[in-house]
Design a protein around this motif. Structure first.
Motif, short mmCIF file in Angstrom:
data_model
loop_
_atom_site.label_atom_id
_atom_site.label_comp_id
_atom_site.label_asym_id
_atom_site.label_seq_id
_atom_site.Cartn_x
_atom_site.Cartn_y
_atom_site.Cartn_z
N PHE A 1 56.83 -15.62 26.98
CA PHE A 1 58.24 -15.67 26.78
C PHE A 1 58.89 -14.88 27.72
O PHE A 1 58.88 -13.54 28.05
CB PHE A 1 58.36 -15.09 25.46
N VAL A 2 59.71 -15.39 28.59
CA VAL A 2 60.50 -14.72 29.89
C VAL A 2 62.04 -14.83 29.35
O VAL A 2 62.29 -16.28 29.28
CB VAL A 2 59.95 -15.41 30.95
N ALA A 3 62.85 -13.87 29.45
CA ALA A 3 64.27 -13.98 29.60
C ALA A 3 64.83 -14.24 30.70
O ALA A 3 64.40 -13.70 31.75
CB ALA A 3 64.83 -12.65 28.66
N ALA B 1 58.68 -14.10 40.78
CA ALA B 1 57.27 -13.37 40.44
C ALA B 1 56.99 -13.36 39.06
O ALA B 1 55.74 -13.42 38.71
CB ALA B 1 57.40 -12.29 41.43
N GLU B 2 57.89 -13.26 38.04
CA GLU B 2 57.66 -13.00 36.60
C GLU B 2 56.83 -14.37 36.05
O GLU B 2 55.83 -14.21 35.21
CB GLU B 2 58.73 -12.63 35.95
N ILE B 3 57.24 -15.58 36.64
CA ILE B 3 56.76 -16.71 35.97
C ILE B 3 55.64 -16.93 36.67
O ILE B 3 54.59 -17.51 36.06
CB ILE B 3 57.87 -17.93 36.39
N LEU B 4 55.36 -16.79 38.02
CA LEU B 4 54.06 -16.83 38.79
C LEU B 4 53.05 -15.90 37.95
O LEU B 4 52.11 -16.44 37.89
CB LEU B 4 54.21 -16.49 40.22
N ASP B 5 53.46 -14.90 37.66
CA ASP B 5 52.51 -13.83 37.11
C ASP B 5 51.99 -14.48 35.73
O ASP B 5 50.94 -14.50 35.42
CB ASP B 5 53.16 -12.58 36.80
#
Length: 142
Positions: free
Chosen positions: A115-117, A123-127
């Motif tokens: 769950f990403v704000a 890079a957060e989504i790739l992670d």
């Protein structure tokens, strides 16, 4: 993550690459995520219309689904529920500009992997995608 992935490396990665469906009613999000993941060697289809994305997931399975939470028509939680009903092993990442503890809890209750704000760094989504690949033994993306 860099943007300097050669076309040859991307083509090599295409063999057995992880498939990603992106659904966000904000076209700019799709315009950023699709080329980013394609350059990284992923197979990507992006949709701004939830009904079209839902039709596509009924036609084929994706390894990873990245979906917005708040959209006109079918919202991200309903889309997540339908994806999980069809393909329980598909990893789903929710992205939202309306992150609350309740929406996060509800997303995880429905089986979301991450769950990403918004705003987020690519890079957060790739992670998140790489963690799904590792957990499910997928992927050859660079």
């Amino acid at each position: 993550m860099t943007d300097d992935i050669s076309p040859a490396a991307a083509a090599d990665a295409a063999k057995g690459r992880t498939s990603i469906l992106v659904l966000d009613d904000e076209p700019i999000v799709c315009k950023r995520l699709r080329p980013f993941f394609q350059k990284a060697g992923y197979e990507v289809e992006a949709f701004t219309n939830p009904a079209e994305a839902l039709e596509r997931v009924t036609q084929r399975r994706f390894d990873v689904v990245i979906t917005d939470l708040k959209m006109e028509g079918l919202d991200g939680l309903a889309f997540l529920g339908k994806v999980k009903a069809l393909y329980p092993d598909t990893g789903v990442i929710v992205i939202t500009g309306f992150a609350t503890m309740e929406t996060a809890r509800e997303s995880f209750r429905k089986g979301v992997f991450d769950f990403v704000a918004k705003p987020f760094k690519l890079a957060e989504i790739l992670d998140g995608v790489r963690r799904i690949e590792k957990e499910k033994g997928l992927g050859t993306a660079k």
